[in-house]
Scaffold this active site. Structure first.
Site, short mmCIF file in Angstrom:
data_model
loop_
_atom_site.label_atom_id
_atom_site.label_comp_id
_atom_site.label_asym_id
_atom_site.label_seq_id
_atom_site.Cartn_x
_atom_site.Cartn_y
_atom_site.Cartn_z
N SER A 22 0.67 -1.18 -0.03
CA SER A 22 0.03 -0.13 0.05
C SER A 22 1.02 1.38 -0.03
O SER A 22 0.36 2.10 -0.76
CB SER A 22 -0.76 0.08 1.18
N GLN A 168 -9.14 2.28 -0.21
CA GLN A 168 -9.10 2.34 -1.71
C GLN A 168 -9.91 3.64 -2.10
O GLN A 168 -9.72 4.31 -2.81
CB GLN A 168 -9.15 1.21 -2.75
N ASP A 313 -6.84 -8.04 4.71
CA ASP A 313 -5.88 -8.93 3.55
C ASP A 313 -5.28 -10.19 4.57
O ASP A 313 -4.77 -11.10 3.80
CB ASP A 313 -4.72 -8.21 2.91
N ARG A 344 -12.94 -14.46 -1.50
CA ARG A 344 -11.83 -14.84 -0.72
C ARG A 344 -12.66 -15.88 0.32
O ARG A 344 -12.16 -16.65 1.12
CB ARG A 344 -10.93 -13.64 0.09
#
Ligand code: S3P
Length: 430
Positions: A22, A168, A313, A344
């Site tokens: 990031s 984001q 994540d 996921r």
């Protein structure tokens, strides 16, 4: 295809964790929109961050890649040029979404597209508010899916409540707001990673936070400044887990970024009673430290609420960790997992079931019962780097051979993953 088989491995030694993905993206972006030369050290040369470099070069920014530093010749927002080629963002959601925010204020035409995973990921969370700010955007499904074309320009003052906790999305709107003549106010439902805000201050700008509200003004001059990128705690998470779940292991992870919006994995390790110790080594705006972790007897726990954005994540590897914890681990409030590089929730549950894990999908997460003995399996990364690395760590504790299809995608965030793993494994690799 990668074949892995281990005999009672233990992990010992040290790992220098590769640069934070990031922060690496943002170092290129802020280097480009500031004035003067920015030198970046610790940059992650993973595929995603290389996509960001490529896109900025196509907009006329000179970026020199050296062995251990990146040099960016920043010309300010006004120095970006209309690209004559499509901006290809590869597998990178961060590049795609943050770039849309930058392009929204640019008085030229551009087209963004990525790989087949990007082509399925929702962009309307970013494009809808950017259209409201005044950018002209089109794409499949009315600007939801790539390829997306954008013609930016003068942007209006904007107050917006984010419908999802997404750094984001927040960052894209901040980057657009920086190009507006007026004030932009963004309210986030949960606090998400704040690297963009920290970059603004690092490059001499200002941004305010009041509770969940973020206020930013446009027309701020940014001045080039060297950036040191700390190691990525999201990459460290694979080795933290590997050491905790293998016998007789003791690992030292060096140079790990400890930004509190990213350290949810450490909270989980604590809840699970893992044997680890964190020592902060620098207290810069992006703090850094080292983590010593040993084999651990783990306890199940519940993971949800404000913790989720701080470890979003890491959920694939946390799911594996939970297969080795005593009791039932519940992961909830994590619907966002469905729109990552893969779905996921499905990927983690279906792939770990192949190893014999006791794991079930729920609407907003998963439930894992442990501990379970895992067996060999033929598994698939599904083109998702974090699923690929999770499967490789699962192989460490599986009895029998593990085959991983499509392991190459790991280079998106951790190109040296298998080298680092080889360097710390002590066993008879058969
Ligand atoms: C990122 C934000 C997160 C994260 C992604 C990187 C960033 O995505 O999953 O890997 O750099 O801002 P969302 O903002 O979509 O949650």
């Amino acid at each position: 295809m990668k074949n892995l088989q281990f005999e009672s491995p233990s992990l010992k030694g040290e790992i220098n964790v590769p640069g934070d993905k990031s922060i690496s993206h943002r170092s290129i972006m802020f280097g480009a929109i500031s004035h003067g030369e920015t030198r970046v050290t610790g940059f992650l040369k993973g595929d995603d961050c290389l996509s960001t470099i490529d896109c900025f070069r196509k907009m006329g920014v000179q970026i020199i890649e050296k062995e251990d530093e990146i040099l960016i010749e920043g010309k300010g927002f006004e120095g970006l040029q209309e690209p004559s080629e499509v901006l290809y963002t590869g597998n990178s959601g961060t590049t795609t979404r943050l770039l849309l925010g930058i392009l929204a204020g640019q008085p030229f035409h551009s087209v963004i597209t990525g790989d087949e995973s990007i082509a399925k990921r929702p962009m309307n969370r970013v494009t809808a508010p950017l259209k409201q700010m005044g950018a002209v955007i089109d794409g499949r499904e009315d600007g939801n899916l790539t390829p997306i074309s954008i013609r930016g320009g003068k942007l209006k003052s904007f107050h917006y409540k984010l419908p999802v906790a997404s750094a984001q999305l927040k960052s894209a709107l901040i980057l657009a707001g920086l190009q507006s003549d007026e004030e932009t106010v963004i309210v986030e439902p949960e606090k998400t990673r704040d690297h963009t805000e920290k970059m603004i201050r690092h490059f001499g700008g200002s941004i305010q936070r009041d509770g969940q509200k973020i206020i930013v003004n446009g027309n701020q001059p940014f001045t080039a400044k060297d950036v040191h990128v700390p190691g990525d705690i999201s990459s460290a998470a694979f080795f933290l887990t590997a050491a905790a779940i293998t016998k007789n292991s003791s690992l030292l992870l060096k140079g790990v970024g400890l930004n509190e919006t990213r350290t949810g994995i450490l909270d989980v390790l604590k809840k699970m009673e893992a044997d680890f110790e964190v020592t902060q080594t620098n207290a810069d705006e992006e703090p850094e430290g080292q983590i010593k972790i040993n084999s651990s007897i783990l306890k199940s726990c519940e993971i949800g609420g404000e913790l989720i954005p701080r470890l979003i994540d890491e959920i694939p590897i946390i799911a594996l960790l939970a297969t080795q914890a005593n009791g039932q681990t519940v992961i909830k409030d994590a619907e966002e997992l469905k729109v990552k590089e893969t779905n996921r929730i499905d990927a983690v549950v279906e792939e770990l079931k192949k190893f014999g894990a006791d794991i079930h999908a729920t609407e907003d997460g998963m439930i894992i019962n442990g501990p379970t003995l895992l067996h060999g399996a033929e598994a698939d990364s599904r083109g998702d780097h974090r699923i690929g690395m999770m499967l490789a760590v699962a192989a460490l504790i599986s009895k029998g051979q593990v085959k991983i299809n499509n392991p190459e995608c790991i280079s998106v965030s951790y190109p040296s993953f298998f080298n680092d793993l080889d360097a710390v494994i002590h066993q008879n690799n058969v």
